[in-house]
Design a protein around this motif. Structure first.
Motif, mmCIF file in Angstrom:
data_model
loop_
_atom_site.group_PDB
_atom_site.id
_atom_site.type_symbol
_atom_site.label_atom_id
_atom_site.label_comp_id
_atom_site.label_asym_id
_atom_site.label_seq_id
_atom_site.Cartn_x
_atom_site.Cartn_y
_atom_site.Cartn_z
ATOM 1 N N ALA A 166 0.826 -1.206 0.000
ATOM 2 C CA ALA A 166 0.000 0.000 0.000
ATOM 3 C C ALA A 166 0.864 1.263 0.000
ATOM 4 O O ALA A 166 0.561 2.247 -0.676
ATOM 5 N N GLY A 167 1.965 1.238 0.771
ATOM 6 C CA GLY A 167 2.864 2.389 0.783
ATOM 7 C C GLY A 167 3.496 2.635 -0.574
ATOM 8 O O GLY A 167 3.610 3.787 -1.029
ATOM 9 N N LEU A 168 3.919 1.554 -1.245
ATOM 10 C CA LEU A 168 4.501 1.719 -2.585
ATOM 11 C C LEU A 168 3.475 2.267 -3.574
ATOM 12 O O LEU A 168 3.792 3.113 -4.423
ATOM 13 N N ARG A 169 2.226 1.801 -3.464
ATOM 14 C CA ARG A 169 1.196 2.302 -4.375
ATOM 15 C C ARG A 169 0.897 3.781 -4.110
ATOM 16 O O ARG A 169 0.728 4.567 -5.047
ATOM 17 N N GLU A 170 0.834 4.166 -2.843
ATOM 18 C CA GLU A 170 0.616 5.579 -2.532
ATOM 19 C C GLU A 170 1.785 6.443 -3.001
ATOM 20 O O GLU A 170 1.600 7.575 -3.475
ATOM 21 N N MET A 205 1.534 9.524 -5.607
ATOM 22 C CA MET A 205 2.053 10.852 -5.266
ATOM 23 C C MET A 205 3.029 11.341 -6.339
ATOM 24 O O MET A 205 3.027 12.524 -6.705
ATOM 25 N N ASN A 206 3.852 10.445 -6.879
ATOM 26 C CA ASN A 206 4.774 10.853 -7.941
ATOM 27 C C ASN A 206 4.025 11.307 -9.181
ATOM 28 O O ASN A 206 4.375 12.324 -9.804
ATOM 29 N N LYS A 207 2.971 10.556 -9.549
ATOM 30 C CA LYS A 207 2.176 10.970 -10.698
ATOM 31 C C LYS A 207 1.496 12.311 -10.452
ATOM 32 O O LYS A 207 1.424 13.162 -11.347
ATOM 33 N N TRP A 208 0.980 12.525 -9.237
ATOM 34 C CA TRP A 208 0.324 13.791 -8.911
ATOM 35 C C TRP A 208 1.307 14.956 -8.989
ATOM 36 O O TRP A 208 0.978 16.038 -9.495
ATOM 37 N N LYS A 253 3.530 19.867 -14.564
ATOM 38 C CA LYS A 253 3.168 20.173 -15.944
ATOM 39 C C LYS A 253 2.162 21.323 -16.015
ATOM 40 O O LYS A 253 2.259 22.218 -16.881
ATOM 41 N N MET A 254 1.197 21.329 -15.081
ATOM 42 C CA MET A 254 0.205 22.420 -15.058
ATOM 43 C C MET A 254 0.866 23.752 -14.728
ATOM 44 O O MET A 254 0.546 24.794 -15.329
ATOM 45 N N PHE A 255 1.807 23.753 -13.762
ATOM 46 C CA PHE A 255 2.515 24.992 -13.443
ATOM 47 C C PHE A 255 3.341 25.488 -14.629
ATOM 48 O O PHE A 255 3.431 26.686 -14.881
#
Length: 402
Positions: free
Chosen positions: A330-334, A338-341, A347-349
């Motif tokens: 679960a920690g690895l998935r989170e 977070m990296n994708k976010w 990219k938006m900035f």
């Protein structure tokens, strides 16, 4: 208990068995088989502590949990049992026992458990006068007596509390305030183990001095026998044994579990399973939680091919949702989310700070003049129409006087 059974025992069970053997040997004496068995169990405890990485050299006594404090006594117990082994090579036994005592004292010093006066005396070494050594022995004896009295008081307090709790449970229900007494058991247990370690430190210093004197006496006797011409102890044999002892000490220092611990188990769940005896250290710790399967025993682990088998496998299901992944997964998935976010926000900035977003479109001078002329023409045409068509001009025929 066989060797296979010892391998399957948990760390706490091994330590409890070793502690009972040590108590039996030190109080009433025992045969050599029991002493050797105690040494084997303590060596197994030491190996498990090293693999689990329970202690670190940068910790203090306040950082160690109450359940792990007792494992600090493993080297001391092993030193005392090793000293009681009956072998021909007595000097070698003395060296091994001294190495374990020094290991125990060094780690207690790192944990800030050794008294300051003992540290000062060890730094000064043989330069201490007779009066200083006598004062140190008296102070050590007083600390030992105080620790023994404190342990006796704690044990008596536990017995009284146990009797009163049992009597209260039989006569009256639990009243408000008795829960506080139960909460004090943890602090009392920690105090008892710290007192036991303090008592072991006093005994370790006394035993270390005694073993040093015994080693000096045996070495002097061997030197005398060599000078008298006896051939069974030649200088070459003594040199070889000295080299082996020095190599053993170097290896022991390299294997010391408080300076260079073994590679720790990264999975916290697997480490807890090893401590509680549900798994062995030798097993590979690719410890992944698989969802538990409930249902008939014949269908567990098999492939469900028919609707009847699927319905039968759903019998006796738990009333709550079972976990589908471990905490580590679960920690690895989170972390991946977070990296994708963060990448999406970056990219938006970047788009928000780009030139096409900040720079507003500028109108040329010709376009502005044409718009002004068109607006003026429209306004003039509207004014002319209002002059030709006054307000209400088209409704005059509908009025009575029109």
């Amino acid at each position: 208990m066989g060797e296979r059974k010892v391998e399957d025992m948990s760390l706490s069970a091994l330590f409890e068995q070793a502690r009972k053997i040590h108590l039996t040997v030190t109080e009433s004496g025992a045969d050599q088989d029991l002493v050797k068995k105690g040494c084997e169990v303590l060596e197994k405890c030491e190996d498990m502590i090293s693999k689990l990485g329970l202690f670190s050299s940068n910790e203090t006594k306040d950082d160690i949990s109450t359940n792990n404090l007792k494992y600090l006594l493993v080297p001391f117990y092993l030193a005392e049992l090793t000293e009681r082994l009956a072998q021909e090579e007595r000097i070698q036994i003395l060296k091994i026992s001294q190495a374990k005592l020094k290991e125990f004292i060094s780690f207690c010093e790192a944990m800030e458990l050794v008294p300051q006066e003992e540290l000062e005396a060890s730094v000064q070494g043989a330069s201490n006068s007779f009066a200083d050594r006598r004062a140190l022995k008296i102070a050590r004896f007083r600390r030992q007596r105080a620790a023994e009295a404190k342990l006796t008081e704690i044990n008596e307090r536990k017995e009284r509390r146990g009797r009163s709790t049992k009597a209260a449970a039989l006569s009256t229900p639990v009243e408000v305030g008795e829960d506080d007494l139960l909460d004090d058991d943890g602090e009392e247990e920690r105090e008892a183990w710290l007192t036991t370690i303090s008592l072991a430190i006093c005994k370790a210093f006394d035993l270390l001095e005694m073993l040093k004197k015994e080693e000096e006496m045996l070495s002097a006797i061997k030197e005398k026998q060599l000078k008298e011409g006896e051939k069974e102890f030649s200088q070459a044999i003594l040199d070889d044994r000295t080299k082996k002892a020095e190599a053993w000490h170097r290896d022991a220092a390299a294997r010391a579990w408080y300076t260079q611990p073994a590679a720790p188990i990264t999975c916290a769940t697997f480490a807890q399973d090893v401590i509680e005896g549900r798994a062995n250290v030798s097993q590979a710790h690719e410890h992944k939680h698989q969802p538990m399967i409930f249902g008939p025993q014949s269908l567990i682990g098999g492939s469900l091919t028919s609707e009847r088998e699927r319905m039968a496998a759903q019998v006796f299901q738990p009333a709550y949702r079972m976990p589908t992944m471990s905490i580590e997964e679960a920690g690895l998935r989170e972390m991946e989310m977070m990296n994708k976010w963060q990448e999406r926000n970056a990219k938006m900035f970047e788009e928000a700070n780009s030139a096409w977003y900040k720079d507003k479109p500028k109108m040329g001078p010709s376009e502005g003049d044409e718009d002004d002329d068109a607006a003026q023409e429209k306004a003039r045409a509207w004014d002319d129409w209002k002059d030709d068509n006054p307000r209400g001009a088209g409704n005059k025929k509908l009025t009575p006087c029109g």
